[in-house]
Design an enzyme around this catalytic site. Structure first.
Site, short mmCIF file in Angstrom:
data_model
loop_
_atom_site.label_atom_id
_atom_site.label_comp_id
_atom_site.label_asym_id
_atom_site.label_seq_id
_atom_site.Cartn_x
_atom_site.Cartn_y
_atom_site.Cartn_z
N ASP A 1 20.99 31.93 14.33
CA ASP A 1 20.21 33.16 14.27
C ASP A 1 18.74 32.74 14.20
O ASP A 1 18.28 32.26 13.17
CB ASP A 1 20.64 33.96 13.03
CG ASP A 1 19.73 35.15 12.77
OD1 ASP A 1 18.72 35.32 13.48
OD2 ASP A 1 20.03 35.91 11.82
N LYS B 1 10.25 41.24 17.03
CA LYS B 1 9.61 40.44 15.99
C LYS B 1 8.61 39.45 16.58
O LYS B 1 8.00 38.66 15.87
CB LYS B 1 10.67 39.68 15.19
CG LYS B 1 11.59 40.59 14.39
CD LYS B 1 12.58 39.80 13.58
CE LYS B 1 13.75 40.61 13.12
NZ LYS B 1 13.46 41.47 11.97
N GLN C 1 13.91 34.81 13.08
CA GLN C 1 12.65 34.57 12.35
C GLN C 1 12.00 33.26 12.76
O GLN C 1 10.94 32.92 12.23
CB GLN C 1 12.91 34.56 10.83
CG GLN C 1 13.40 35.87 10.26
CD GLN C 1 12.35 36.97 10.27
OE1 GLN C 1 11.16 36.73 10.47
NE2 GLN C 1 12.78 38.20 10.06
N HIS D 1 21.19 36.61 6.93
CA HIS D 1 20.98 38.04 7.14
C HIS D 1 22.35 38.66 7.44
O HIS D 1 23.21 38.00 8.03
CB HIS D 1 20.05 38.20 8.35
CG HIS D 1 19.59 39.60 8.61
ND1 HIS D 1 20.38 40.55 9.19
CD2 HIS D 1 18.40 40.21 8.37
CE1 HIS D 1 19.70 41.68 9.30
NE2 HIS D 1 18.50 41.50 8.80
N CYS E 1 18.54 42.82 3.70
CA CYS E 1 19.80 42.58 4.42
C CYS E 1 20.27 41.14 4.22
O CYS E 1 20.86 40.54 5.13
CB CYS E 1 19.68 42.89 5.91
SG CYS E 1 19.28 44.58 6.26
N1 PMP Z 1 18.51 37.85 11.45
C1 PMP Z 1 17.38 37.74 10.77
C2 PMP Z 1 17.06 36.43 10.10
C3 PMP Z 1 16.49 38.80 10.70
O1 PMP Z 1 15.36 38.68 10.01
C4 PMP Z 1 16.82 40.00 11.36
C5 PMP Z 1 15.89 41.20 11.28
N2 PMP Z 1 15.49 41.51 9.99
C6 PMP Z 1 18.01 40.06 12.06
C7 PMP Z 1 18.84 38.97 12.09
C8 PMP Z 1 18.43 41.30 12.78
O2 PMP Z 1 17.52 41.57 13.79
P1 PMP Z 1 17.66 42.94 14.61
O3 PMP Z 1 17.59 44.03 13.61
O4 PMP Z 1 16.50 42.91 15.54
O5 PMP Z 1 18.97 42.87 15.29
#
Ligand code: PMP
Length: 425
Positions: A204, A230, A207, A127, A370
């Site tokens: 990270d 999430k 998920q 991401h 993203c």
């Molecule tokens: N990493 C991953 C794998 C994600 O899915 C997301 C959210 N789509 C993020 C980072 C970023 O999360 P946040 O927008 O809550 O900072």
């Protein structure tokens, strides 16, 4: 076994029918989950009965607010198996948590200082929140940004790990579960090789924590980041877990009120972690909401949630395979994957698929999620993504697949899983 129909009743937004009488089929929990009553109640109760700033008020209300805020830290620590509560830093979200680590390393002293010629390793499925902070760190320090690739089957390519992680590798930033492909990555072998060369491992877990959970005691990471929103919690609260010795050694990326022990014109002593990383008034009600979300997930049982969403994923993979022209972008099986399915429909732009699903009351996401590198890897500009959580039912998936059948082209190509080698659309 959980009963998603019963669980749906805990979520006011899902329990209420849409204004046109149709239920919302919400298949976008990878973007954000819905919030159950216990979370909403905990937050409104905080504001109605316990609202005060934390760590500074010497009166009963302030003490109560502080206790509630700190109790959530305990809940998070227990939920992810943190050896010490002070290893839990509250942040705004995953993105801020990752930036705190990258920012700290930009300013760190030896032995954590990065130098020209050092290497930062990411993966092709990251991401952007776990990619761009490292790219900026590389630019600022002269380090090289390298990556682990993705196999045709949508897995991380670990075949050259020993060559790709070298004594010059200082940081390895890896997503535990991909938000675009669904892949769950094995952290063990990466952490093992990292330990041999003394590299830091930043995971990270945005998920994975909501779905499969993590135990930082055995994961092998040095830092882990995730978001409350999430996992049935509110927006505005995230978590950075870090090893005590690292949190003690690294400088804060954000500073200000609450981050210092003492200051004079000549001297500055930072507070001990986690406070040195929690600058300014923190997201107090949000932390309380996250604590309630953890309580809710624990009461239902994370193992049962994992089983439920894995079964839904398996069912959805089977159903999508029957929709003419559907091409999966990511692993084909439900093993070692989270409840996230990305796909394209031959000859139908993803926006058209998303809009048609929206008109049918099905909320999915389309785009690169993203994670542009993963899309590039598979030669697609964008995918449609359906993602599931504890409140989804097989009937939700039936609605998705039957709507897709009405959108799908009549003369499908035969390829079922994209490898990035065949043209798409
Ligand atoms: N990493 C991953 C794998 C994600 O899915 C997301 C959210 N789509 C993020 C980072 C970023 O999360 P946040 O927008 O809550 O900072």
């Amino acid at each position: 076994m959980i009963d998603p129909e019963l669980i749906k009743k805990d979520f006011p937004l899902l329990a209420a029918s849409a204004s046109d009488g149709r239920d919302l089929v919400y298949l976008d929990s990878a973007a954000t989950s819905h919030k159950p009553w216990p979370v909403l109640d905990a937050m409104s109760d905080f504001y109605a009965r316990n609202n005060a700033n934390v760590h500074r008020a010497a009166y009963d209300l302030g003490r109560r607010a502080t206790e509630m805020y700190e109790a959530s830290r305990d809940a998070v620590a227990a939920f992810i198996g943190a050896p010490a509560r002070d290893e839990i830093v509250f942040t705004k979200n995953t993105t801020e948590a990752l930036n705190i680590v990258a920012g700290a390393l930009a300013w760190a002293d030896a032995p954590y200082r990065l130098e020209s010629g050092d290497q930062i390793l990411v993966t092709e499925m990251e991401h952007h929140s776990n990619l761009i902070p490292w790219r900026l760190l590389a630019e600022r320090t002269g380090a090289r940004l390298c990556h682990l690739g993705i196999t045709d089957g949508g897995r991380l390519d670990l075949s050259r790990l020993a060559e790709q992680i070298t004594p010059r590798t200082k940081v390895i930033a890896v997503g535990h579960a991909s938000n675009s492909l669904g892949t769950i990555n094995p952290i063990g072998p990466i952490a093992e090789r990292a330990a041999q060369v003394g590299a830091l491992v930043v995971v990270d877990a945005a998920q994975s924590v909501p779905h499969v959970g993590i135990d930082v005691g055995t994961l092998g990471a040095d830092f882990v980041a995730f978001s409350g929103h999430k996992m049935c919690g509110p927006t505005g609260i995230g978590v950075l877990w870090g090893r005590t010795e690292l949190l003690e050694a690294l400088p804060p990326f954000l500073s200000g009120g609450s981050t210092i022990e003492s200051i004079s014109m000549d001297d500055l002593v930072f507070a001990a972690p986690p406070y040195k990383f929690e600058a300014g008034t923190p997201p107090i009600a949000e932390a309380v909401g996250l604590g309630a979300a953890i309580g809710y997930l624990r009461d239902i049982g994370l193992d049962d949630i994992t089983d439920h969403t894995r079964a839904l994923t398996e069912y959805a993979l089977q159903e999508l395979a029957e929709v003419p022209g559907t091409r999966l972008v990511g692993p084909s099986g439900a093993v070692d994957r989270g409840p996230v399915i990305s796909f394209v429909l031959d000859d139908v732009p993803v926006e058209r698929v998303r809009t048609a699903l929206d008109q049918a009351g099905v909320a999915v996401r389309s785009g690169n999620h993203c994670a542009q590198l993963a899309c590039l890897r598979f030669g697609v500009p964008a995918t449609v993504r359906a993602s599931f959580y504890l409140y989804n039912t097989p009937a939700d998936i039936d609605v998705l697949s039957s709507e897709l059948r009405t959108i799908a082209p009549r003369t499908p190509r035969t390829v079922r899983q994209t490898t990035g080698k065949e043209p798409v659309m």
